[in-house]
Motif scaffolding. Structure first.
Motif, mmCIF file in Angstrom:
data_model
loop_
_atom_site.group_PDB
_atom_site.id
_atom_site.type_symbol
_atom_site.label_atom_id
_atom_site.label_comp_id
_atom_site.label_asym_id
_atom_site.label_seq_id
_atom_site.Cartn_x
_atom_site.Cartn_y
_atom_site.Cartn_z
ATOM 1 N N LYS A 1 0.833 -1.208 0.000
ATOM 2 C CA LYS A 1 0.000 0.000 0.000
ATOM 3 C C LYS A 1 0.871 1.263 0.000
ATOM 4 C CE LYS A 1 -3.870 2.021 2.538
ATOM 5 N NZ LYS A 1 -4.756 1.862 3.707
ATOM 6 N N PHE A 2 1.944 1.257 0.775
ATOM 7 C CA PHE A 2 2.845 2.406 0.837
ATOM 8 C C PHE A 2 3.558 2.604 -0.501
ATOM 9 C CE2 PHE A 2 7.078 4.208 1.772
ATOM 10 C CZ PHE A 2 6.694 5.421 2.337
ATOM 11 N N CYS A 3 4.011 1.526 -1.112
ATOM 12 C CA CYS A 3 4.697 1.618 -2.405
ATOM 13 C C CYS A 3 3.764 2.153 -3.491
ATOM 14 C CB CYS A 3 5.261 0.255 -2.801
ATOM 15 S SG CYS A 3 6.593 -0.321 -1.734
ATOM 16 N N LEU A 4 2.528 1.672 -3.508
ATOM 17 C CA LEU A 4 1.575 2.133 -4.522
ATOM 18 C C LEU A 4 1.177 3.589 -4.309
ATOM 19 C CD1 LEU A 4 -0.675 -1.034 -4.909
ATOM 20 C CD2 LEU A 4 1.053 -0.164 -6.502
ATOM 21 N N ALA A 5 1.249 4.054 -3.058
ATOM 22 C CA ALA A 5 0.927 5.454 -2.772
ATOM 23 C C ALA A 5 2.117 6.377 -3.066
ATOM 24 C CB ALA A 5 0.504 5.608 -1.317
ATOM 25 N N ASN A 6 3.305 5.806 -3.177
ATOM 26 C CA ASN A 6 4.532 6.578 -3.415
ATOM 27 C C ASN A 6 5.279 5.970 -4.601
ATOM 28 O OD1 ASN A 6 4.709 8.441 -0.920
ATOM 29 N ND2 ASN A 6 4.236 6.423 -0.079
ATOM 30 N N LEU A 7 4.769 6.182 -5.799
ATOM 31 C CA LEU A 7 5.322 5.555 -6.996
ATOM 32 C C LEU A 7 6.760 5.981 -7.290
ATOM 33 C CD1 LEU A 7 2.174 5.661 -9.295
ATOM 34 C CD2 LEU A 7 3.073 3.724 -7.991
ATOM 35 N N VAL A 8 7.220 7.081 -6.690
ATOM 36 C CA VAL A 8 8.615 7.512 -6.890
ATOM 37 C C VAL A 8 9.583 6.512 -6.280
ATOM 38 C CG1 VAL A 8 8.086 9.968 -7.055
ATOM 39 C CG2 VAL A 8 8.560 8.959 -4.828
ATOM 40 N N LEU A 9 9.092 5.590 -5.473
ATOM 41 C CA LEU A 9 9.942 4.581 -4.831
ATOM 42 C C LEU A 9 10.118 3.328 -5.678
ATOM 43 C CD1 LEU A 9 8.584 4.789 -1.182
ATOM 44 C CD2 LEU A 9 10.662 5.803 -2.106
ATOM 45 N N LEU A 10 9.786 3.418 -6.951
ATOM 46 C CA LEU A 10 9.883 2.261 -7.831
ATOM 47 C C LEU A 10 11.260 1.602 -7.784
ATOM 48 C CD1 LEU A 10 8.628 0.478 -10.076
ATOM 49 C CD2 LEU A 10 9.513 2.118 -11.712
ATOM 50 N N THR A 11 12.308 2.395 -7.725
ATOM 51 C CA THR A 11 13.665 1.835 -7.738
ATOM 52 C C THR A 11 14.211 1.577 -6.333
ATOM 53 O OG1 THR A 11 14.582 4.063 -7.853
ATOM 54 C CG2 THR A 11 14.238 2.905 -9.948
ATOM 55 N N ALA A 12 13.458 1.904 -5.296
ATOM 56 C CA ALA A 12 13.912 1.663 -3.920
ATOM 57 C C ALA A 12 13.900 0.171 -3.613
ATOM 58 C CB ALA A 12 13.017 2.410 -2.934
#
Length: 175
Positions: free
Chosen positions: A103-114
């Motif tokens: 849920k956190f990843c989908l809400a913060n798509l800028v973290l794709l490469t994290a």
């Protein structure tokens, strides 16, 4: 004469080895540690002369916040909870070891490469058309499902879905 020399050297070596104190070095957690969770925060040891020592492995979260110039150094590591509470740090080295919920990843798509969102790469790429067409989502085409593609009209028509939906007539209409 040679046998006496060998006997002399062996005897001297064995006596010298037994005369030296044998120090058993151990690292173990004390019964009542100063802080909890002690194994994650402190390094404990036993010194040969009987004195114990302790050394921090890094700075506390509070110390890192009070000294922002240290946040991107190896001394600061935030737990995932702090990285989620302060998303501006989630993509920085201080949160490199954190694993995030979907849920956190989908809400913060800028973290794709994290590192913490790698397991949700396909879902993240399927959530945004611009992201789906970016180089960061190049490998996601292998893992995306037919249902993920046909669930969004724009994603369905994107290159990421070419392998799963070759006939774009199956894509929902654009509105």
């Amino acid at each position: 004469m040679l046998s006496y020399q060998i006997f002399f050297y062996l005897t001297t070596g064995l006596l010298a080895a037994n005369a030296l104190p044998q120090v058993k070095l151990l690292s173990k957690l004390p019964k009542n540690p100063i802080e909890t969770p002690a194994p994650d925060v402190w390094a404990w040891g036993v010194h040969p002369n009987g004195l114990g020592y302790k050394a921090r492995n890094g700075l506390s979260v509070d110390q890192c916040f009070k000294n922002p110039n240290l946040i991107d150094t190896p001394a600061c590591k935030f737990p995932a909870e702090v990285c989620i509470e302060y998303p501006e740090f989630a993509s920085r080295s201080v949160c490199a070891d954190a694993i995030y919920p979907k849920k956190f990843c989908l809400a913060n798509l800028v973290l794709l490469t994290a590192n913490g969102c790698k397991q949700f790469k396909t879902d993240m790429c399927a959530a945004d058309v611009k992201l789906a067409e970016s180089e960061n989502c190049a490998g996601a085409a292998e893992d995306i499902t037919f249902l993920q593609c046909v669930g969004d009209a724009q994603i369905c028509r994107a290159k990421i879905c070419d392998k799963r939906v070759s006939n774009k007539d199956f894509c929902p209409p654009l509105v």
